[in-house]
Design a protein around this motif. Structure first.
Motif, PDB file in Angstrom:
ATOM      1  N   SER A 148       0.841  -1.198   0.000  1.00 46.47           N
ATOM      2  CA  SER A 148       0.000   0.000   0.000  1.00 46.47           C
ATOM      3  C   SER A 148       0.872   1.243   0.000  1.00 46.47           C
ATOM      4  O   SER A 148       1.967   1.250   0.567  1.00 46.47           O
ATOM      5  N   HIS A 155      -9.705  13.589  -6.662  1.00 46.66           N
ATOM      6  CA  HIS A 155      -8.764  12.500  -6.862  1.00 46.66           C
ATOM      7  C   HIS A 155      -9.318  11.137  -6.449  1.00 46.66           C
ATOM      8  O   HIS A 155      -8.653  10.119  -6.663  1.00 46.66           O
ATOM      9  N   LYS A 167      -9.677   9.817  -3.542  1.00 43.57           N
ATOM     10  CA  LYS A 167      -8.796   9.195  -2.544  1.00 43.57           C
ATOM     11  C   LYS A 167      -9.168   9.701  -1.153  1.00 43.57           C
ATOM     12  O   LYS A 167      -9.579  10.856  -0.998  1.00 43.57           O
ATOM     13  N   CYS A 219      -1.589   6.337  -5.569  1.00 41.30           N
ATOM     14  CA  CYS A 219      -1.584   6.083  -4.128  1.00 41.30           C
ATOM     15  C   CYS A 219      -2.920   5.506  -3.652  1.00 41.30           C
ATOM     16  O   CYS A 219      -3.927   5.557  -4.350  1.00 41.30           O
ATOM     17  N   ASP A 220      -2.889   4.981  -2.434  1.00 40.23           N
ATOM     18  CA  ASP A 220      -4.109   4.502  -1.795  1.00 40.23           C
ATOM     19  C   ASP A 220      -4.729   5.599  -0.930  1.00 40.23           C
ATOM     20  O   ASP A 220      -5.933   5.615  -0.702  1.00 40.23           O
ATOM     21  N   VAL A 221      -3.890   6.494  -0.434  1.00 39.39           N
ATOM     22  CA  VAL A 221      -4.341   7.582   0.429  1.00 39.39           C
ATOM     23  C   VAL A 221      -3.399   8.768   0.223  1.00 39.39           C
ATOM     24  O   VAL A 221      -2.219   8.590  -0.076  1.00 39.39           O
TER      25      VAL A 221
END
Length: 194
Positions: free
Chosen positions: A20, A125, A127, A102-104
């Motif tokens: 991640s 985005h 996110k 990205c995941d976050v």
């Protein structure tokens, strides 16, 4: 894995390894929102703005009232970063890729300062956004600032002796690398101000 804009190539590698990722931004949320969606505007170049003048008004995807926009001379300098460099990609592409992969998104900001912008950033985005605050200095930094504090006392005493309105403070920040032309114009402006 936590990375910044310069490691825009990292997310696909991490994803293939099942790791991640969090993109960490030191830039304020408004500045990221100003460039639109990471996939359409930043990566695919679908931003309808094509000339510096287009950046002198808030973008149409900002749903709330905002006066945030670039001045024309700032927008002209910005345009350099919107074009491909010798590596074959633009800085805007790097930002878009870093965010899209990205995941976050972790950001050096807080809801108290930028709640509308942080919410918009999450929408643009797709996110989750984690605002990590303004990152106060560590205890080590505070110990090192004792010397700086003494320097401030000397500066403060000097300022107190000056005539009101006779001192101009110029701070360019740690991210600015002015050209000789910029420095000359700054000096000219200071000279003309008396």
């Amino acid at each position: 894995m936590i990375y910044d804009v310069f490691s825009y190539w990292l997310p696909p590698i991490a994803a293939n390894l099942g790791i991640s990722c969090a993109y960490f931004s030191i830039f304020p949320a408004w500045s990221i929102c100003f460039f639109g969606s990471s996939t359409t505007a930043m990566i695919n170049g679908e931003d309808p703005r094509t000339k510096p003048e287009d950046y002198t008004v808030p973008p149409n995807w900002v749903p709330f009232h905002s006066e945030i926009a670039f001045r024309l001379h700032e927008a002209k300098k910005l345009f350099v970063h919107l074009k491909e460099d010798d590596s074959g990609v633009s800085d805007l592409f790097r930002f878009g890729s870093a965010i899209a992969g990205c995941d976050v998104i972790a950001i050096k900001s807080c809801m108290e300062l930028e709640s509308e912008w942080l919410n918009l950033m999450g929408e643009l985005h797709g996110k989750p956004i984690v605002s990590v605050g303004l990152l106060p200095p560590s205890d080590k930094d505070n110990r090192e600032n004792v010397t700086e504090h003494n320097s401030w006392l000397i500066i403060s005493e000097w300022l107190d002796k000056q005539k009101t309105g006779s001192v101009v403070y110029v701070a360019l920040g740690s991210e600015i690398n002015p050209s000789q032309e910029d420095l000359t114009e700054l000096a000219r402006g200071l000279e003309l101000s008396g």
